[in-house]
Design a protein around this motif. Structure first.
Motif, PDB file in Angstrom:
ATOM      1  N   VAL A 119       3.025   5.126   8.715  1.00 47.25           N
ATOM      2  CA  VAL A 119       4.046   4.307   8.067  1.00 47.25           C
ATOM      3  C   VAL A 119       5.423   4.649   8.622  1.00 47.25           C
ATOM      4  O   VAL A 119       5.780   5.825   8.742  1.00 47.25           O
ATOM      5  CB  VAL A 119       4.042   4.509   6.537  1.00 47.25           C
ATOM      6  N   ASP A 120       6.196   3.631   8.978  1.00 48.73           N
ATOM      7  CA  ASP A 120       7.609   3.790   9.339  1.00 48.73           C
ATOM      8  C   ASP A 120       8.453   3.210   8.210  1.00 48.73           C
ATOM      9  O   ASP A 120       8.112   2.154   7.655  1.00 48.73           O
ATOM     10  CB  ASP A 120       7.938   3.074  10.639  1.00 48.73           C
ATOM     11  N   ILE A 121       9.544   3.884   7.870  1.00 55.25           N
ATOM     12  CA  ILE A 121      10.421   3.450   6.776  1.00 55.25           C
ATOM     13  C   ILE A 121      11.827   3.232   7.315  1.00 55.25           C
ATOM     14  O   ILE A 121      12.356   4.048   8.073  1.00 55.25           O
ATOM     15  CB  ILE A 121      10.467   4.502   5.641  1.00 55.25           C
ATOM     16  N   ARG A 122      12.416   2.123   6.896  1.00 55.79           N
ATOM     17  CA  ARG A 122      13.833   1.848   7.156  1.00 55.79           C
ATOM     18  C   ARG A 122      14.472   1.357   5.874  1.00 55.79           C
ATOM     19  O   ARG A 122      13.799   0.777   5.017  1.00 55.79           O
ATOM     20  CB  ARG A 122      14.022   0.775   8.227  1.00 55.79           C
ATOM     21  N   ILE A 123      15.772   1.559   5.762  1.00 54.58           N
ATOM     22  CA  ILE A 123      16.550   0.981   4.668  1.00 54.58           C
ATOM     23  C   ILE A 123      17.370  -0.161   5.263  1.00 54.58           C
ATOM     24  O   ILE A 123      18.171   0.039   6.178  1.00 54.58           O
ATOM     25  CB  ILE A 123      17.475   2.023   4.013  1.00 54.58           C
ATOM     26  N   VAL A 146      14.148  -0.738   0.520  1.00 56.64           N
ATOM     27  CA  VAL A 146      13.153   0.127   1.153  1.00 56.64           C
ATOM     28  C   VAL A 146      12.175  -0.773   1.897  1.00 56.64           C
ATOM     29  O   VAL A 146      11.471  -1.582   1.294  1.00 56.64           O
ATOM     30  CB  VAL A 146      12.417   0.979   0.112  1.00 56.64           C
ATOM     31  N   SER A 147      12.126  -0.627   3.223  1.00 53.57           N
ATOM     32  CA  SER A 147      11.337  -1.527   4.058  1.00 53.57           C
ATOM     33  C   SER A 147      10.377  -0.714   4.916  1.00 53.57           C
ATOM     34  O   SER A 147      10.721   0.370   5.392  1.00 53.57           O
ATOM     35  CB  SER A 147      12.256  -2.365   4.950  1.00 53.57           C
ATOM     36  N   VAL A 148       9.170  -1.245   5.115  1.00 57.92           N
ATOM     37  CA  VAL A 148       8.145  -0.491   5.823  1.00 57.92           C
ATOM     38  C   VAL A 148       7.522  -1.321   6.922  1.00 57.92           C
ATOM     39  O   VAL A 148       7.502  -2.552   6.877  1.00 57.92           O
ATOM     40  CB  VAL A 148       7.036   0.006   4.865  1.00 57.92           C
ATOM     41  N   ARG A 149       6.995  -0.603   7.898  1.00 54.70           N
ATOM     42  CA  ARG A 149       6.186  -1.202   8.957  1.00 54.70           C
ATOM     43  C   ARG A 149       4.909  -0.381   9.057  1.00 54.70           C
ATOM     44  O   ARG A 149       4.959   0.827   9.327  1.00 54.70           O
ATOM     45  CB  ARG A 149       6.946  -1.188  10.280  1.00 54.70           C
ATOM     46  N   SER A 150       3.762  -1.018   8.775  1.00 53.70           N
ATOM     47  CA  SER A 150       2.485  -0.306   8.833  1.00 53.70           C
ATOM     48  C   SER A 150       1.351  -1.314   8.887  1.00 53.70           C
ATOM     49  O   SER A 150       1.553  -2.514   8.642  1.00 53.70           O
ATOM     50  CB  SER A 150       2.308   0.612   7.614  1.00 53.70           C
ATOM     51  N   GLY A 151       0.159  -0.821   9.170  1.00 46.97           N
ATOM     52  CA  GLY A 151      -1.018  -1.675   9.194  1.00 46.97           C
ATOM     53  C   GLY A 151      -1.643  -1.866   7.829  1.00 46.97           C
ATOM     54  O   GLY A 151      -2.714  -2.458   7.718  1.00 46.97           O
ATOM     55  N   MET A 152      -0.987  -1.348   6.786  1.00 44.00           N
ATOM     56  CA  MET A 152      -1.542  -1.418   5.435  1.00 44.00           C
ATOM     57  C   MET A 152      -0.985  -2.580   4.620  1.00 44.00           C
ATOM     58  O   MET A 152      -1.439  -2.831   3.502  1.00 44.00           O
ATOM     59  CB  MET A 152      -1.248  -0.123   4.674  1.00 44.00           C
ATOM     60  N   SER A 205       0.849  -1.183   0.000  1.00 40.02           N
ATOM     61  CA  SER A 205       0.000   0.000   0.000  1.00 40.02           C
ATOM     62  C   SER A 205       0.900   1.253   0.000  1.00 40.02           C
ATOM     63  O   SER A 205       1.995   1.232  -0.559  1.00 40.02           O
ATOM     64  CB  SER A 205      -0.977  -0.003   1.180  1.00 40.02           C
ATOM     65  N   PHE A 206       0.462   2.329   0.628  1.00 37.27           N
ATOM     66  CA  PHE A 206       1.183   3.602   0.567  1.00 37.27           C
ATOM     67  C   PHE A 206       2.452   3.552   1.408  1.00 37.27           C
ATOM     68  O   PHE A 206       2.473   2.984   2.501  1.00 37.27           O
ATOM     69  CB  PHE A 206       0.291   4.734   1.070  1.00 37.27           C
ATOM     70  N   VAL A 207       3.503   4.193   0.896  1.00 38.45           N
ATOM     71  CA  VAL A 207       4.765   4.238   1.624  1.00 38.45           C
ATOM     72  C   VAL A 207       5.196   5.686   1.870  1.00 38.45           C
ATOM     73  O   VAL A 207       5.310   6.120   3.005  1.00 38.45           O
ATOM     74  CB  VAL A 207       5.864   3.468   0.862  1.00 38.45           C
TER      75      VAL A 207
END
Length: 473
Positions: free
Chosen positions: A297-301, A317-323, A266-268
């Motif tokens: 959204v939280d983003i980490r590399i 590009v790595s994400v942590r979210s409920g989406m 989903s959205f990043v």
């Protein structure tokens, strides 16, 4: 599906207000509710929709996700044998991959954690990968995107592309959730889109860059009034300078949003590019920058082992979210969607700098030439800034000496463009190791079935001496 309870609310509050319009035909909120509710009893536990844009599509989709039902939306333009293979596979999917197949009665939303949508990656011949989404994931996405894009119940959204594409299907559902009027066309047509914008009070566009360029440039040439547009939401690739400039001139009051997301995530991240005449500090990120993280959204590399990388270092590009989606039903090769302790990546490469995500492209697109890693996206953005270039596509062609050689094709904005001009235009933008060795001019861009630049298709055109491209000396 998290818009059905909202649909009931809007039908009670303003039954005669327009909910959806497709090619001039309209359904009000009460009419949409009643038509979908009447169809629910005959809707199976799993529905496969492969239909062109119409009001009937909207009604069928709403009924197909009522209660615990699930729906897969396929592109009706895909080859018949591909559609039939996908239909059979989706309907035969085991309960363990689809959740409880029991169908409940009534036009109501099912439990938040139950799956409702089978998403398909785009494809024309190879079997697309299929993934599953929960109702909760889209509700979280709705809340995030409505906040980010500023969608209100007063907006009238036009998504001129196919509803089978996830960008437009999401926009439809988002508007139904927000109580906002949604418009679509039977098929993408510049004249029909201009008519809707000029005469239907459209305030918001949702589309891909190639469509925005066509609407903006032809709208300017034809004097089409787009002053009522207040927001333009563009996805698929970062806007090139020419498209952005034309869009700002054509729709001078619109904030232009570009964002990065993936069907599985989903959205990043994204940014709202200020209207013409706004302060330069609000112009949005430059170069490969795509913007800051979406709300929630939280983003980490991360590197290949899942270790965090410092700012400005390239990685996953790595994400942590409920989406994030629930994962694949089939097609998972272990690399397409990876999870590192709750952080998800689809393998897109990028880096963070001062909170801005810079996107370089998929690892699979990376060109290794003479030991140097080159991302086509960097080259395409650089070429798009050269005078005379409307758009560009870059790729890595096989090379016995270098491994791969960088090649690029450009769509010229006027005749007479030469390789010398292109080389000169890149001298102060790209290091020599990243500059193309071969240049081509094309009569049309090589695109995927969803309107995105296709690097494999470019290489196929070159290998086959396709008449749509000509090599520049």
């Amino acid at each position: 599906m998290p818009f059905l309870d909202r649909l009931q609310r809007w039908a009670d509050d303003r039954p005669d207000g327009t909910a959806v319009a497709v090619a001039g035909k309209r359904l009000d909120w009460a009419g949409l509710r009643d038509a979908a509710a009447a169809r629910v009893p005959a809707s199976p536990a799993v529905t496969v929709l492969a239909e062109p844009n119409s009001l009937d599509f909207v009604v069928s989709f709403a009924a197909a996700v009522a209660g615990r039902r699930r729906c897969a939306v396929l592109d009706p333009t895909w080859p018949p044998e591909l559609l039939e293979g996908l239909r059979s596979r989706i309907l035969a999917a085991p309960p363990g991959g689809m959740g409880d197949l029991g169908a409940s009665a009534g036009l109501t939303d099912g439990p938040p954690d139950t799956p409702f949508l089978v998403g398909l990656t785009s494809g024309t011949t190879a079997l697309p990968k299929a993934f599953s989404r929960s109702r909760r994931s889209w509700q979280v996405s709705f809340d995030s995107s409505i906040e980010f894009f500023g969608l209100t119940a007063r907006d009238r959204t036009l998504a001129p592309g196919p509803l089978a594409a996830s960008l437009n299907l999401y926009a439809l559902a988002e508007c139904l959730y927000a109580g906002s009027e949604f418009h679509a066309l039977e098929r993408f047509d510049v004249g029909d889109a201009h008519t809707a914008i000029a005469h239907d009070g459209i305030t918001r566009l949702v589309l891909v860059p190639t469509m925005l360029r066509l609407l903006s440039e032809r709208g300017l040439a034809g004097g089409v009034d787009a002053s009522g547009l207040r927001s333009i939401i563009c996805a698929g690739s970062k806007l090139d300078a020419r498209t952005l400039e034309a869009a700002r001139r054509w729709a001078p009051s619109a904030t232009i949003f570009e964002y990065y997301g993936a069907a599985e995530l989903s959205f990043v991240a994204g940014a709202g590019l200020a209207p013409a005449g706004a302060p330069a500090s609000n112009a949005g990120p430059e170069g490969t920058g795509i913007g800051r993280a979406f709300p929630g959204v939280d983003i980490r590399i991360l590197d290949g082992a899942g270790r965090p990388l410092p700012d400005s270092e390239v990685g996953n590009v790595s994400v942590r979210s409920g989406m994030v989606s629930d994962g694949y039903l089939w097609g998972d090769d272990g690399e397409a969607l990876r999870c590192f302790d709750g952080w998800y990546t689809v393998g897109d490469q990028g880096y963070l700098a001062d909170g801005i995500l810079h996107l370089l492209g998929r690892r699979s697109d990376m060109i290794n030439t003479s030991g140097t890693n080159v991302y086509p996206h960097e080259i395409e953005l650089a070429l798009a800034s050269v005078p005379g270039v409307a758009a560009a596509v870059a790729a890595g062609a096989p090379d016995g000496l270098r491994g791969q050689r960088v090649v690029a094709a450009v769509l010229a904005s006027h005749g007479g463009l030469t390789a010398t001009q292109l080389r000169a235009g890149l001298e102060d933008i790209l290091p020599r190791s990243k500059r193309p060795l071969d240049y081509y001019v094309v009569s049309e861009l090589p695109l995927t079935d969803r309107g995105k630049p296709s690097r494999p298709l470019l290489l196929a055109w070159i290998a086959g001496n396709d008449p749509r491209l000509r090599r520049l000396g």
